[in-house]
Scaffold this motif. Structure first.
Motif, PDB file in Angstrom:
ATOM      1  N   GLY A 171     -53.395 -14.615  25.616  1.00 40.80           N
ATOM      2  CA  GLY A 171     -53.115 -12.679  25.119  1.00 40.80           C
ATOM      3  C   GLY A 171     -52.190 -12.379  23.666  1.00 40.80           C
ATOM      4  N   THR A 172     -52.233 -12.955  23.013  1.00 36.64           N
ATOM      5  CA  THR A 172     -51.992 -12.379  21.484  1.00 36.64           C
ATOM      6  C   THR A 172     -53.492 -11.806  21.103  1.00 36.64           C
ATOM      7  OG1 THR A 172     -51.213 -14.938  21.425  1.00 36.64           O
ATOM      8  CG2 THR A 172     -51.888 -13.302  19.281  1.00 36.64           C
ATOM      9  N   LYS A 173     -55.016 -11.931  21.061  1.00 39.37           N
ATOM     10  CA  LYS A 173     -55.901 -11.651  21.487  1.00 39.37           C
ATOM     11  C   LYS A 173     -56.704 -10.588  22.220  1.00 39.37           C
ATOM     12  CE  LYS A 173     -58.649 -11.774  17.712  1.00 39.37           C
ATOM     13  NZ  LYS A 173     -58.162 -11.451  16.626  1.00 39.37           N
ATOM     14  N   LYS A 174     -56.712  -9.387  21.889  1.00 37.30           N
ATOM     15  CA  LYS A 174     -56.847  -8.862  23.256  1.00 37.30           C
ATOM     16  C   LYS A 174     -58.406  -8.195  22.429  1.00 37.30           C
ATOM     17  CE  LYS A 174     -52.846  -7.719  24.824  1.00 37.30           C
ATOM     18  NZ  LYS A 174     -51.976  -8.422  25.430  1.00 37.30           N
ATOM     19  N   LYS A 191     -57.328 -21.648  39.448  1.00 33.69           N
ATOM     20  CA  LYS A 191     -57.682 -21.893  39.957  1.00 33.69           C
ATOM     21  C   LYS A 191     -59.625 -22.600  40.351  1.00 33.69           C
ATOM     22  CE  LYS A 191     -57.703 -17.329  42.252  1.00 33.69           C
ATOM     23  NZ  LYS A 191     -57.878 -15.500  42.400  1.00 33.69           N
ATOM     24  N   HIS A 192     -59.680 -23.219  39.210  1.00 33.50           N
ATOM     25  CA  HIS A 192     -60.788 -24.450  38.686  1.00 33.50           C
ATOM     26  C   HIS A 192     -60.500 -25.716  38.288  1.00 33.50           C
ATOM     27  CE1 HIS A 192     -62.728 -20.005  39.901  1.00 33.50           C
ATOM     28  NE2 HIS A 192     -63.576 -20.918  40.122  1.00 33.50           N
ATOM     29  N   ASN A 193     -59.407 -25.164  38.125  1.00 35.67           N
ATOM     30  CA  ASN A 193     -58.644 -26.645  37.631  1.00 35.67           C
ATOM     31  C   ASN A 193     -59.907 -26.603  36.058  1.00 35.67           C
ATOM     32  OD1 ASN A 193     -57.115 -28.821  36.675  1.00 35.67           O
ATOM     33  ND2 ASN A 193     -58.324 -30.593  37.792  1.00 35.67           N
ATOM     34  N   ILE A 194     -59.642 -25.646  35.158  1.00 31.67           N
ATOM     35  CA  ILE A 194     -59.751 -25.570  33.692  1.00 31.67           C
ATOM     36  C   ILE A 194     -59.167 -25.890  32.705  1.00 31.67           C
ATOM     37  CG2 ILE A 194     -61.985 -24.933  32.686  1.00 31.67           C
ATOM     38  CD1 ILE A 194     -62.727 -23.657  34.728  1.00 31.67           C
ATOM     39  N   LYS A 195     -59.275 -26.718  31.578  1.00 32.34           N
ATOM     40  CA  LYS A 195     -57.978 -27.369  30.965  1.00 32.34           C
ATOM     41  C   LYS A 195     -58.468 -25.907  29.250  1.00 32.34           C
ATOM     42  CE  LYS A 195     -56.957 -31.837  31.899  1.00 32.34           C
ATOM     43  NZ  LYS A 195     -56.899 -33.050  31.977  1.00 32.34           N
ATOM     44  N   SER A 196     -57.855 -25.673  28.315  1.00 31.99           N
ATOM     45  CA  SER A 196     -57.703 -24.574  27.182  1.00 31.99           C
ATOM     46  C   SER A 196     -58.704 -25.844  26.786  1.00 31.99           C
ATOM     47  CB  SER A 196     -57.211 -24.555  26.603  1.00 31.99           C
ATOM     48  OG  SER A 196     -55.635 -23.509  27.703  1.00 31.99           O
ATOM     49  N   SER A 197     -58.468 -27.201  26.342  1.00 30.31           N
ATOM     50  CA  SER A 197     -59.103 -27.609  25.247  1.00 30.31           C
ATOM     51  C   SER A 197     -60.470 -27.718  25.420  1.00 30.31           C
ATOM     52  CB  SER A 197     -58.276 -29.115  25.394  1.00 30.31           C
ATOM     53  OG  SER A 197     -58.342 -29.922  26.742  1.00 30.31           O
ATOM     54  N   CYS A 229     -67.055 -24.449  24.147  1.00 29.09           N
ATOM     55  CA  CYS A 229     -68.062 -23.085  22.813  1.00 29.09           C
ATOM     56  C   CYS A 229     -68.578 -23.739  21.615  1.00 29.09           C
ATOM     57  CB  CYS A 229     -66.511 -22.539  22.657  1.00 29.09           C
ATOM     58  SG  CYS A 229     -66.187 -21.323  23.848  1.00 29.09           S
ATOM     59  N   GLN A 230     -68.150 -24.776  21.230  1.00 29.47           N
ATOM     60  CA  GLN A 230     -69.043 -25.996  19.985  1.00 29.47           C
ATOM     61  C   GLN A 230     -69.035 -25.179  18.810  1.00 29.47           C
ATOM     62  OE1 GLN A 230     -73.094 -25.991  21.906  1.00 29.47           O
ATOM     63  NE2 GLN A 230     -72.351 -27.024  23.644  1.00 29.47           N
ATOM     64  N   GLY A 231     -68.046 -24.596  19.047  1.00 27.09           N
ATOM     65  CA  GLY A 231     -68.152 -24.121  17.235  1.00 27.09           C
ATOM     66  C   GLY A 231     -68.100 -22.415  17.440  1.00 27.09           C
ATOM     67  N   TYR A 232     -69.326 -21.946  18.310  1.00 18.44           N
ATOM     68  CA  TYR A 232     -69.062 -20.138  18.557  1.00 18.44           C
ATOM     69  C   TYR A 232     -68.423 -19.386  18.878  1.00 18.44           C
ATOM     70  CZ  TYR A 232     -74.054 -22.341  19.518  1.00 18.44           C
ATOM     71  OH  TYR A 232     -75.132 -23.084  19.500  1.00 18.44           O
ATOM     72  N   LEU A 233     -67.277 -19.727  19.003  1.00 17.83           N
ATOM     73  CA  LEU A 233     -65.906 -19.243  18.672  1.00 17.83           C
ATOM     74  C   LEU A 233     -64.732 -20.175  18.192  1.00 17.83           C
ATOM     75  CD1 LEU A 233     -65.601 -17.744  22.621  1.00 17.83           C
ATOM     76  CD2 LEU A 233     -66.368 -16.617  20.110  1.00 17.83           C
ATOM     77  N   SER A 234     -64.046 -19.524  17.578  1.00 21.95           N
ATOM     78  CA  SER A 234     -62.726 -20.388  16.886  1.00 21.95           C
ATOM     79  C   SER A 234     -61.939 -20.685  17.519  1.00 21.95           C
ATOM     80  CB  SER A 234     -62.634 -19.981  15.771  1.00 21.95           C
ATOM     81  OG  SER A 234     -61.415 -18.899  15.770  1.00 21.95           O
ATOM     82  N   LYS A 235     -61.253 -22.463  17.604  1.00 22.39           N
ATOM     83  CA  LYS A 235     -59.934 -23.084  18.737  1.00 22.39           C
ATOM     84  C   LYS A 235     -58.833 -21.735  18.571  1.00 22.39           C
ATOM     85  CE  LYS A 235     -57.638 -26.958  18.650  1.00 22.39           C
ATOM     86  NZ  LYS A 235     -57.158 -28.123  18.355  1.00 22.39           N
ATOM     87  N   SER A 236     -59.048 -21.141  17.129  1.00 27.79           N
ATOM     88  CA  SER A 236     -57.782 -20.526  17.187  1.00 27.79           C
ATOM     89  C   SER A 236     -58.399 -19.791  18.226  1.00 27.79           C
ATOM     90  CB  SER A 236     -57.134 -20.102  16.153  1.00 27.79           C
ATOM     91  OG  SER A 236     -58.002 -19.484  15.425  1.00 27.79           O
ATOM     92  N   TYR A 237     -59.490 -18.689  17.539  1.00 30.61           N
ATOM     93  CA  TYR A 237     -59.967 -17.491  18.441  1.00 30.61           C
ATOM     94  C   TYR A 237     -59.429 -17.387  20.597  1.00 30.61           C
ATOM     95  CZ  TYR A 237     -62.010 -13.667  20.182  1.00 30.61           C
ATOM     96  OH  TYR A 237     -62.565 -12.332  21.089  1.00 30.61           O
ATOM     97  N   ILE A 238     -60.453 -18.677  20.662  1.00 36.26           N
ATOM     98  CA  ILE A 238     -59.859 -18.637  21.555  1.00 36.26           C
ATOM     99  C   ILE A 238     -58.006 -19.001  22.559  1.00 36.26           C
ATOM    100  CG2 ILE A 238     -60.391 -20.893  23.577  1.00 36.26           C
ATOM    101  CD1 ILE A 238     -63.157 -21.297  21.966  1.00 36.26           C
ATOM    102  N   TYR A 239     -57.569 -20.352  21.871  1.00 33.28           N
ATOM    103  CA  TYR A 239     -56.399 -20.272  22.336  1.00 33.28           C
ATOM    104  C   TYR A 239     -56.205 -18.381  21.759  1.00 33.28           C
ATOM    105  CZ  TYR A 239     -56.585 -24.469  22.695  1.00 33.28           C
ATOM    106  OH  TYR A 239     -57.080 -26.399  23.414  1.00 33.28           O
TER     107      TYR A 239
END
Length: 147
Positions: free
Chosen positions: A75-78, A48-54, A60-70
């Protein structure tokens, strides 16, 4: 959460709950559903907001890991923690109303104005401050836990 539940205003659902006899629990759950898929929530918001995962990973500037965010976005992580939901809301540049609603959807308490840390975060969001680093600076200045 089912589409039907998401489309219903909370007050309408509360009114329906008031009128639902104990024997109709199965019908309520079948009609309004209670299963929630985090990846659907964020996927819909990103679409809806035309936002990319990247973009979210970068914000998130390293506050959350790239793998955690993806993992969370696909939906792998809940069940992300409250702070992780807030970090994602900041990265998505959600306004305060949407942030509070997102916290509620994920089963966390909303930003509470009588909690100094929550109030500082809310004031930052209301003032369009979506830099995690800047929010952390303001939290640190007031001796509140940072992200």
């Amino acid at each position: 959460m089912s589409t039907n539940m998401m489309q219903q205003p909370t007050t309408s659902l509360l009114n329906i709950l008031k009128e639902t006899p104990i024997n109709d629990i199965d019908e309520f759950v079948a009609e309004y559903g209670v299963e929630f898929n985090t990846s659907d929530f964020f996927s819909n918001y990103m679409y809806k907001h035309n936002i990319k995962s990247s973009d979210i990973v970068k914000k998130c500037q390293g506050y959350l890991s790239k793998s955690y965010i993806y993992d969370l976005l696909n939906g792998t992580k809940k069940n992300p923690s409250r702070d992780n939901v807030i970090l994602l809301c900041i990265a998505f540049q959600m306004d305060l109303k949407t942030t509070r609603r997102t916290l509620e959807i994920f089963g966390h308490r909303e930003l509470y104005p009588k909690d100094s840390r929550d109030a500082i975060i809310a004031i930052c969001i209301n003032n369009g401050i979506y830099s995690i680093e800047e929010i952390n600076d303001r939290l640190f200045e007031h001796n509140e836990p940072t992200f």
